[in-house]
Write a protein that holds these residues in place. Structure first.
Motif, PDB file in Angstrom:
ATOM      1  N   TRP A 158      24.586  49.738  48.657  1.00  0.00           N
ATOM      2  CA  TRP A 158      26.008  49.887  48.973  1.00  0.00           C
ATOM      3  C   TRP A 158      26.858  50.132  47.726  1.00  0.00           C
ATOM      4  O   TRP A 158      27.859  50.851  47.784  1.00  0.00           O
ATOM      5  CB  TRP A 158      26.513  48.665  49.757  1.00  0.00           C
ATOM      6  CG  TRP A 158      26.355  48.904  51.217  1.00  0.00           C
ATOM      7  CD1 TRP A 158      25.456  48.330  52.073  1.00  0.00           C
ATOM      8  CD2 TRP A 158      27.098  49.855  51.988  1.00  0.00           C
ATOM      9  NE1 TRP A 158      25.598  48.855  53.336  1.00  0.00           N
ATOM     10  CE2 TRP A 158      26.595  49.789  53.311  1.00  0.00           C
ATOM     11  CE3 TRP A 158      28.128  50.739  51.706  1.00  0.00           C
ATOM     12  CZ2 TRP A 158      27.099  50.589  54.341  1.00  0.00           C
ATOM     13  CZ3 TRP A 158      28.629  51.538  52.730  1.00  0.00           C
ATOM     14  CH2 TRP A 158      28.121  51.454  54.030  1.00  0.00           C
ATOM     15  N   TYR A 159      26.466  49.543  46.616  1.00  0.00           N
ATOM     16  CA  TYR A 159      27.206  49.830  45.386  1.00  0.00           C
ATOM     17  C   TYR A 159      27.156  51.320  45.079  1.00  0.00           C
ATOM     18  O   TYR A 159      28.189  51.940  44.789  1.00  0.00           O
ATOM     19  CB  TYR A 159      26.605  49.036  44.223  1.00  0.00           C
ATOM     20  CG  TYR A 159      27.341  49.256  42.914  1.00  0.00           C
ATOM     21  CD1 TYR A 159      28.610  48.714  42.718  1.00  0.00           C
ATOM     22  CD2 TYR A 159      26.778  50.008  41.890  1.00  0.00           C
ATOM     23  CE1 TYR A 159      29.293  48.912  41.521  1.00  0.00           C
ATOM     24  CE2 TYR A 159      27.450  50.208  40.693  1.00  0.00           C
ATOM     25  CZ  TYR A 159      28.716  49.657  40.518  1.00  0.00           C
ATOM     26  OH  TYR A 159      29.396  49.879  39.348  1.00  0.00           O
ATOM     27  N   HIS A 160      25.998  51.908  45.179  1.00  0.00           N
ATOM     28  CA  HIS A 160      25.868  53.334  44.873  1.00  0.00           C
ATOM     29  C   HIS A 160      26.476  54.207  45.968  1.00  0.00           C
ATOM     30  O   HIS A 160      27.042  55.266  45.669  1.00  0.00           O
ATOM     31  CB  HIS A 160      24.405  53.679  44.623  1.00  0.00           C
ATOM     32  CG  HIS A 160      23.901  53.179  43.301  1.00  0.00           C
ATOM     33  ND1 HIS A 160      23.274  51.966  43.147  1.00  0.00           N
ATOM     34  CD2 HIS A 160      23.972  53.730  42.057  1.00  0.00           C
ATOM     35  CE1 HIS A 160      22.973  51.782  41.874  1.00  0.00           C
ATOM     36  NE2 HIS A 160      23.372  52.840  41.191  1.00  0.00           N
ATOM     37  N   LEU A 161      26.401  53.774  47.224  1.00  0.00           N
ATOM     38  CA  LEU A 161      27.069  54.530  48.279  1.00  0.00           C
ATOM     39  C   LEU A 161      28.580  54.564  48.058  1.00  0.00           C
ATOM     40  O   LEU A 161      29.235  55.580  48.297  1.00  0.00           O
ATOM     41  CB  LEU A 161      26.762  53.909  49.647  1.00  0.00           C
ATOM     42  CG  LEU A 161      25.400  54.221  50.262  1.00  0.00           C
ATOM     43  CD1 LEU A 161      25.200  53.408  51.542  1.00  0.00           C
ATOM     44  CD2 LEU A 161      25.257  55.720  50.553  1.00  0.00           C
ATOM     45  N   ALA A 162      29.142  53.456  47.584  1.00  0.00           N
ATOM     46  CA  ALA A 162      30.590  53.409  47.338  1.00  0.00           C
ATOM     47  C   ALA A 162      31.001  54.362  46.226  1.00  0.00           C
ATOM     48  O   ALA A 162      32.138  54.836  46.198  1.00  0.00           O
ATOM     49  CB  ALA A 162      31.017  51.981  47.002  1.00  0.00           C
ATOM     50  N   TRP A 163      30.074  54.657  45.299  1.00  0.00           N
ATOM     51  CA  TRP A 163      30.380  55.551  44.184  1.00  0.00           C
ATOM     52  C   TRP A 163      30.060  57.007  44.497  1.00  0.00           C
ATOM     53  O   TRP A 163      30.268  57.878  43.645  1.00  0.00           O
ATOM     54  CB  TRP A 163      29.618  55.106  42.927  1.00  0.00           C
ATOM     55  CG  TRP A 163      30.306  53.992  42.181  1.00  0.00           C
ATOM     56  CD1 TRP A 163      30.136  52.663  42.357  1.00  0.00           C
ATOM     57  CD2 TRP A 163      31.286  54.134  41.145  1.00  0.00           C
ATOM     58  NE1 TRP A 163      30.948  51.958  41.500  1.00  0.00           N
ATOM     59  CE2 TRP A 163      31.671  52.841  40.738  1.00  0.00           C
ATOM     60  CE3 TRP A 163      31.883  55.228  40.525  1.00  0.00           C
ATOM     61  CZ2 TRP A 163      32.612  52.603  39.749  1.00  0.00           C
ATOM     62  CZ3 TRP A 163      32.826  54.994  39.524  1.00  0.00           C
ATOM     63  CH2 TRP A 163      33.183  53.701  39.150  1.00  0.00           C
ATOM     64  N   VAL A 164      29.545  57.301  45.668  1.00  0.00           N
ATOM     65  CA  VAL A 164      29.234  58.685  46.017  1.00  0.00           C
ATOM     66  C   VAL A 164      30.526  59.468  46.226  1.00  0.00           C
ATOM     67  O   VAL A 164      31.504  58.961  46.792  1.00  0.00           O
ATOM     68  CB  VAL A 164      28.360  58.738  47.289  1.00  0.00           C
ATOM     69  CG1 VAL A 164      28.335  60.128  47.897  1.00  0.00           C
ATOM     70  CG2 VAL A 164      26.942  58.291  46.965  1.00  0.00           C
ATOM     71  N   ALA A 165      30.547  60.708  45.773  1.00  0.00           N
ATOM     72  CA  ALA A 165      31.714  61.573  45.906  1.00  0.00           C
ATOM     73  C   ALA A 165      32.146  61.675  47.363  1.00  0.00           C
ATOM     74  O   ALA A 165      31.317  61.725  48.275  1.00  0.00           O
ATOM     75  CB  ALA A 165      31.405  62.968  45.365  1.00  0.00           C
ATOM     76  N   GLU A 166      33.446  61.724  47.579  1.00  0.00           N
ATOM     77  CA  GLU A 166      33.973  61.831  48.935  1.00  0.00           C
ATOM     78  C   GLU A 166      33.512  63.123  49.604  1.00  0.00           C
ATOM     79  O   GLU A 166      33.251  63.154  50.808  1.00  0.00           O
ATOM     80  CB  GLU A 166      35.497  61.761  48.895  1.00  0.00           C
ATOM     81  CG  GLU A 166      36.133  61.472  50.234  1.00  0.00           C
ATOM     82  CD  GLU A 166      35.794  60.082  50.760  1.00  0.00           C
ATOM     83  OE1 GLU A 166      35.864  59.898  51.996  1.00  0.00           O
ATOM     84  OE2 GLU A 166      35.443  59.187  49.962  1.00  0.00           O
ATOM     85  N   SER A 167      33.395  64.176  48.832  1.00  0.00           N
ATOM     86  CA  SER A 167      32.930  65.448  49.392  1.00  0.00           C
ATOM     87  C   SER A 167      31.515  65.318  49.938  1.00  0.00           C
ATOM     88  O   SER A 167      31.197  65.830  51.020  1.00  0.00           O
ATOM     89  CB  SER A 167      32.990  66.550  48.332  1.00  0.00           C
ATOM     90  OG  SER A 167      32.320  66.153  47.143  1.00  0.00           O
ATOM     91  N   ALA A 168      30.644  64.617  49.224  1.00  0.00           N
ATOM     92  CA  ALA A 168      29.279  64.398  49.701  1.00  0.00           C
ATOM     93  C   ALA A 168      29.266  63.439  50.881  1.00  0.00           C
ATOM     94  O   ALA A 168      28.485  63.611  51.832  1.00  0.00           O
ATOM     95  CB  ALA A 168      28.405  63.864  48.572  1.00  0.00           C
ATOM     96  N   ARG A 169      30.105  62.422  50.837  1.00  0.00           N
ATOM     97  CA  ARG A 169      30.171  61.455  51.941  1.00  0.00           C
ATOM     98  C   ARG A 169      30.515  62.143  53.259  1.00  0.00           C
ATOM     99  O   ARG A 169      30.049  61.768  54.329  1.00  0.00           O
ATOM    100  CB  ARG A 169      31.226  60.394  51.612  1.00  0.00           C
ATOM    101  CG  ARG A 169      31.208  59.179  52.535  1.00  0.00           C
ATOM    102  CD  ARG A 169      32.342  58.211  52.193  1.00  0.00           C
ATOM    103  NE  ARG A 169      32.462  57.946  50.777  1.00  0.00           N
ATOM    104  CZ  ARG A 169      31.654  57.146  50.088  1.00  0.00           C
ATOM    105  NH1 ARG A 169      30.643  56.560  50.708  1.00  0.00           N
ATOM    106  NH2 ARG A 169      31.824  56.950  48.791  1.00  0.00           N
TER     107      ARG A 169
END
Length: 565
Positions: A158-169
Motif C-alpha cells: 500500500w505504501y508503494h500503491l499510494a506513490w504510484v502516479a495518478e495517470s497510472a492509477r
C-alpha cells in the motif's frame, strides 16, 4: 505592440534530488528518487501528453537523471537474476523473508508511513487501517509479536500503491486490481507491483525526450550535483545581499572557479547523453546567481538563465523600478535573464492545495490577466512561474491531478494568455533586454544565500568541505591517484558540493530529516577521504545540526519571502 495580443506564460517545473547513494556500495540511503519518479515525474509528463498544445519548461538536475538510470539498471538486473536492488525499502517489497528482529520491523513500518497523511494514506481505507496499526505498534513495541509478515507485506504494497502516479492509477488495470484486492497480497502480486514501478521509472526519460522533440517541452538543466555556483566562485558574494552575514572561517573555496566549470561541463555531458540535445537555458541551483556566475553560464553556451524576483529587486538601480516580467541583461554578461513571479509560484506551492481546483485556477488566471493589463508590451513581457515539480503535489488531492489538468486547459482556452517556453519566447518575440549595471548575488529564497550559508551549522559544513577540498588538491597534486581513482574522487567531491546538505542544516528544519541529511553529508565526505587514500578526520563523527523546527511542507519547500515563511 498592441495589447490585444495574448500575454505569454512560461510554466517551469524543476526536478531535482541530491545523490542518495553510498558511492562505495551503490546502496541508496533514502528512497525519494524512485518515489518521485513513479509519482511526480510520470504525472507531469502525462498532463502534457494529454494536451498536445500545452507547453512547459522542465528542468532536471543531471545527478537526478543518473540516479533514475541506476534504479532502472538495478531493478532490471534483479528481474534478470543478475543483481540485487540496493534500496532497502524497494527491495523489501519483493523480499519473501521480511526482517524478523523488532527494531528492523519497526523501522520498516516507520518508513512505510512517510507519505502525506491526508492525501496519500487516508485516501485509501486499507492503507489507513494498516497505518493506524503501524502507529500502534510503534507506540506499543511489546505488541510486535502480533505483527505478522502478511501485515508488513500489505503495508509495503500500500505504501508503494499510494506513490504510484495518478495517470497510472487511472489507466493501468494491474494497479486497479491491486487496489481492489485491498489486502493479503502474495509474493507474485508484490513482484507484479515492482514490474509496474519499473515500467514507470523506465518511461521517465524517454517521455521527456519525446516531449522535447515534439516541441512541447523545453528541457533545461542545473549544474551537475546542484551546487550554489556563486558561493563556489566567491563566498563573499553572500554579503552583496546580506552585508552583515557571518561567513565560514575560510571565505575562499579553493579552486572554486574550476569546480564551477566542472559542474557545468559534467552536467552538460550527462544531459546531452541522456536527452540527445543541448539545453539553451539553465536554472542555476536554487536560482543562485551572481555577476561572475552569469558570465560563466554564458561562457558555457547557455543563452538564458532564471532566478527569483527578489534578486532582480536587489539589483535594480535606485531610480529603476522596471517590470519584473521583462528579460534582463546584467553588466557584460552575454546571457538573457528571466525572473520567477514569486507571488504566483508560491500560490501554487503553498496556497491552492486547499482550494477547489477550479477556484484555484480561476484565481491564478485572474492574477495573470491583471498582470497582462499592466504589461502592455507583449514582445518584452512574459509571466514566468518556476517551482518545484515534485514536492508540492502530495499536498493536493490526487497528486494535483485536477488542479494541473484545469490549469493547462484554462491557459489553452484563455484568449488573453498563451503558454510558451522561455527559448521560444526569446526567439520569436525577440524581446529587447533591459540592462542593469550589475547583478546583486542571491537566490530565489529571500533573494539571499541565507538558506545555505551564514548560520553556525551551515558555516561549519562549509569548513568541513573546504578542509576536504584542500586534502583533495594535495593528493591530486602528488600524482598518487590513478585515472579511475581521480575520476571517482572528482565526482565524489562534486556530490559533497551539492546545495542540499546546507539547505537542511538549521534549527528551523524538522529533526528527523536534518539527522538523515547530516549523516548523508558526513558519509559523502568520509567516502571522499577514502577515495583519496587519506584517513577521514575525527570531526566527521560529530553531528553538524540537529534541527527541531516544524516548517511548512516539512522543509522541502520554501516561501520566496522571509515574512511569509
Amino acid at each position: 505592440m498592441p495589447s490585444d495580443k495574448p500575454m505569454k506564460v512560461a510554466l517551469c517545473w524543476h526536478m531535482h534530488q541530491p545523490e542518495y547513494r553510498n558511492m562505495g556500495t551503490g546502496t541508496f540511503q533514502l528512497p525519494w528518487t524512485y518515489l518521485h519518479a513513479v509519482k511526480d515525474y510520470v504525472d507531469m509528463a502525462a498532463h502534457l501528453e494529454a494536451l498536445p498544445r500545452a507547453r512547459a519548461v522542465v528542468n532536471f538536475a543531471p545527478i537526478l537523471l543518473e540516479q533514475i538510470e541506476a534504479y532502472v539498471a538495478q531493478v532490471n538486473a534483479f528481474f534478470n537474476g543478475r543483481g540485487a536492488i540496493k534500496d532497502a525499502l524497494l527491495a523489501n517489497l519483493v523480499e519473501p523473508a521480511l526482517p524478523g528482529d523488532p527494531d528492523s520491523r519497526l523501522e520498516l513500518m516507520k518508513r512505510c508511513l512517510q507519505a502525506n497523511r491526508e492525501h496519500m494514506i487516508e485516501r485509501f481505507a486499507p492503507y489507513h487501517r494498516l497505518a493506524d496499526l503501524a502507529q500502534y505498534y510503534q507506540a506499543h513495541p511489546e505488541s510486535l509479536i502480533y505483527a505478522s509478515n502478511q501485515f508488513l507485506a500489505d503495508l509495503l504494497v500500500w505504501y508503494h500503491l499510494a506513490w504510484v502516479a495518478e495517470s497510472a492509477r487511472r489507466q493501468d488495470p494491474r494497479v486497479q486490481a491491486l487496489q481492489d484486492k485491498g489486502y493479503n497480497y502474495t509474493i507474485h502480486e508484490r513482484r507484479e507491483l515492482l514490474h509496474v514501478l519499473l515500467e514507470l521509472m523506465q518511461s521517465v526519460i524517454p517521455r521527456y525526450r519525446a516531449l522535447a522533440r515534439s516541441g512541447q517541452v523545453e528541457l533545461t538543466m542545473s549544474p551537475y550535483a546542484h551546487p550554489i555556483v556563486p558561493l563556489l566562485l566567491d563566498m563573499e558574494s553572500a554579503r552583496e545581499a546580506m552585508p552583515d552575514a557571518h561567513l565560514p572561517i575560510n571565505t575562499t573555496y579553493p579552486g572554486g572557479e574550476e569546480r564551477a566549470r566542472w559542474h557545468l561541463q559534467q552536467g552538460l555531458a550527462t544531459f546531452e547523453r541522456v536527452f540527445s540535445t543541448r539545453p539553451a537555458g539553465i536554472w542555476p541551483s536554487e536560482g543562485g546567481v551572481s555577476q561572475a556566475a552569469l558570465e560563466l553560464f554564458a561562457e558555457a553556451g547557455f543563452t538564458w538563465a532564471a532566478s527569483g524576483a527578489a534578486v532582480l529587486n536587489n539589483s535594480h538601480q535606485a531610480e529603476n523600478h522596471s517590470c519584473s516580467h521583462r528579460v534582463y541583461r546584467f553588466g557584460d554578461a552575454d546571457i538573457d535573464c528571466v525572473f520567477r513571479d514569486d507571488g504566483l509560484s508560491d500560490l501554487i506551492g503553498f496556497t491552492y492545495s486547499d482550494w477547489h481546483s477550479e477556484d484555484a485556477v480561476a484565481n491564478l488566471t485572474g492574477h495573470m490577466e491583471h498582470i497582462a493589463e499592466l504589461c502592455q508590451d507583449r514582445d518584452d513581457c512574459m509571466i514566468t512561474i518556476i517551482l518545484d515539480g515534485e514536492n508540492a503535489w502530495e499536498y493536493y488531492p490526487e497528486n494535483a491531478w485536477y488542479f494541473l489538468d484545469h490549469l493547462y486547459r484554462a491557459l489553452l482556452d484563455n484568449p488573453k494568455l498563451e503558454l510558451t517556453t522561455v527559448a521560444d519566447f526569446i526567439s520569436t518575440s525577440k524581446p529587447q533586454p533591459s540592462h542593469e549595471e550589475k547583478l546583486v548575488a542571491g537566490s530565489w529564497v529571500y533573494g539571499t544565500f541565507s538558506t545555505w550559508i551564514g548560520a553556525p551549522e551551515k558555516n561549519r559544513a562549509w569548513d568541513l568541505l573546504v578542509d576536504a577540498k584542500h586534502c583533495f588538491d594535495e593528493v591530486v597534486a602528488s600524482g598518487s591517484l590513478g585515472q579511475e581513482q581521480l575520476r571517482d574522487a572528482t565526482r565524489q567531491l562534486a556530490i559533497c558540493e551539492g546545495s542540499d546538505w546546507f539547505w537542511w542544516f538549521g534549527d528551523y528544519n524538522p529533526g528527523p530529516t536534518v539527522s538523515q541529511f547530516d549523516q548523508l553529508y558526513r558519509m559523502h565526505l568520509a567516502h571522499l577521504y577514502y577515495l583519496l587514500g587519506v584517513e577521514a578526520p575525527g570531526n566527521l563523527s560529530e553531528v553538524i545540526s540537529r534541527g527541531g523546527g516544524q516548517p511548512s511542507r516539512g522543509g522541502v519547500m520554501r516561501h520566496h519571502d522571509q515574512d511569509t515563511a
